[in-house]
Design an enzyme around this catalytic site. Structure first.
Site, mmCIF file in Angstrom:
data_model
loop_
_atom_site.group_PDB
_atom_site.id
_atom_site.type_symbol
_atom_site.label_atom_id
_atom_site.label_comp_id
_atom_site.label_asym_id
_atom_site.label_seq_id
_atom_site.Cartn_x
_atom_site.Cartn_y
_atom_site.Cartn_z
ATOM 1 N N SER A 211 0.843 -1.197 0.000
ATOM 2 C CA SER A 211 0.000 0.000 0.000
ATOM 3 C C SER A 211 0.878 1.245 0.000
ATOM 4 O O SER A 211 2.069 1.166 -0.327
ATOM 5 C CB SER A 211 -0.926 -0.019 1.232
ATOM 6 N N ASN A 212 0.326 2.379 0.324
ATOM 7 C CA ASN A 212 1.112 3.618 0.393
ATOM 8 C C ASN A 212 0.598 4.471 1.547
ATOM 9 O O ASN A 212 -0.329 4.078 2.246
ATOM 10 C CB ASN A 212 1.038 4.368 -0.946
#
Ligand code: CTP
Length: 400
Positions: A211-212
């Site tokens: 993810s980020n």
């Protein structure tokens, strides 16, 4: 800007403070500009200024008591909240801030606050130490995170004789913000705005994902701002801990592929698409059914995710498309390329070296006419409005 005021329904909430008398002047200015103002007073406010003053100047009954409603003269808190264009509470005490932040509803004003979906502007006024107290600051932060607009008190001499921050914001500042909020309200009426927000998560196994650092704050700020300006708003959100602004239709997704489906399903009814989500560009080619066990080295194959915005660009029609570009180098050049490649009307480029997950951001907007607008560091709420200011112009086909 006179038309902005005329016929607008403003609720002026007045709470009990040494600054309560200043609400009289605020009321005069609001009505003088053409707004219809209903005053709601708390019990302690009435200890400082008699309701009669407000009643006379607003030419309306002052709402004070939750329990003795005479519907011929008064309106209930739900009805009052429903027809309001803005709830302005000036001055706002620490007590009222706390009640709003925690959903207490023990008087007319706090009930009205909970039942309205209109924009809310608070102008706190209190003693220096009270304003600086963590309880007050944390309550204000909670309210801001939910989209409540708050004005910082001014610095100066206080009723206690101390010098510090706590004086009610200047009258002209209050009026300017009220005008901004009212003026922005109507220009997206009839539009259906679809906003994506947050990160996507791409699972590796039942417990891990790629993810980020996106928080979703920018997307939710846009959703809220669009709602305040009269649009019908849908949000497709990746995993975030943010609350849904009242009146906004939210769909939660996890992966980029789910977001792709959710956006495309809603495209037909959308007139303005704003892709603020930080969509993961890749996903693991396989999702392990069981938790992956440790090994010395591990190779993960990644597949490209579908580009949602590029697909929306292929099916553009008369829709306004807004994309975001997060860059660490060659900001403008990269953003311009994305604008063209994805058939966008506007791209909002942020230099993520300035920050990504905070409350403020610094962006540069580029439109398809080649116009570049560099904004200073602003709150995400303000940036949301600046983006929508441009969207309104693009939607009208004007190229101001
Ligand atoms: N976007 C999208 N679908 C993707 C990836 C991105 O719709 N699979 C959208 C984002 O929401 C954003 C814009 O496209 O509005 C960002 O474009 P992108 O080309 O992905 O830029 P970055 O990921 O920022 O940069 P890079 O091309 O350098 O990876």
């Amino acid at each position: 800007m006179k038309h902005v005021w005329e016929g607008k329904e403003i609720i002026l909430g007045v709470t009990g403070s040494i600054a309560t008398y200043k609400a009289v002047e605020i009321l005069r200015e609001l009505t003088g500009r053409g707004a219809n103002v209903t005053v709601v007073m708390t019990e302690s406010a009435q200890r400082f200024v008699a309701p009669l003053t407000f009643e006379t100047l607003s030419r309306r009954p002052v709402l004070t008591d939750l329990f003795t409603l005479d519907y011929n003269k008064h309106i209930g808190h739900v009805a009052a909240g429903e027809r309001a264009d803005l709830l302005l509470v000036a001055p706002t005490t620490a007590n009222t801030i706390a009640k709003f932040a925690h959903g207490l509803a023990d008087d007319f004003l706090s009930n009205l606050y909970l039942s309205t979906t209109c924009p809310v502007l608070l102008a706190p006024a209190m003693d220096r130490e009270m304003y600086a107290h963590r309880a007050v600051q944390e309550n204000l932060a909670l309210l801001k995170a939910r989209g409540v607009h708050t004005l910082d008190p001014e610095y100066g001499e206080l009723a206690s004789g101390l010098i510090g921050r706590g004086r009610l914001a200047d009258l002209s500042t209050i009026l300017q913000i009220v005008e901004d909020l009212l003026g922005r309200q109507q220009d997206l009426t009839g539009e259906t705005v679809l906003v994506t927000a947050g990160p996507t998560q791409e699972p590796l196994d039942p417990v891990r994902y790629l993810s980020n650092r996106s928080t979703g704050k920018m997307g939710f700020a846009i959703a809220q701002a669009a709602r305040d300006r009269g649009a019908h708003v849908m949000v497709v959100s990746g995993p975030t801990s943010l609350a849904t602004p009242a009146g906004v239709l939210r769909t939660d997704v996890t992966t980029a592929e789910e977001m792709y489906q959710a956006v495309l399903e809603r495209l037909d009814t959308t007139t303005i698409l704003i892709m603020a989500a930080a969509v993961a560009d890749y996903r693991p080619s396989t999702r392990a059914p069981q938790k992956m066990k440790k090994q010395e080295t591990i190779t993960i194959e990644l597949l490209r995710n579908p580009d949602i915005l590029a697909e929306a660009g292929r099916q553009k029609g008369s829709r306004v498309l807004v994309g975001f570009a997060a860059e660490t180098e060659d900001l403008l050049e990269n953003a311009r390329e994305k604008l063209q490649k994805k058939h966008l009307d506007l791209i909002v480029a942020n230099d993520i070296r300035v920050g990504f997950a905070g409350e403020t951001t610094r962006v540069t907007m580029l439109d398809r006419q080649g116009r570049v607008e560099e904004l200073p560091e602003l709150s995400k709420r303000e940036v949301a409005h600046r983006i929508l200011d441009r969207v309104v112009v693009l939607r009208r086909g004007e190229h101001a």
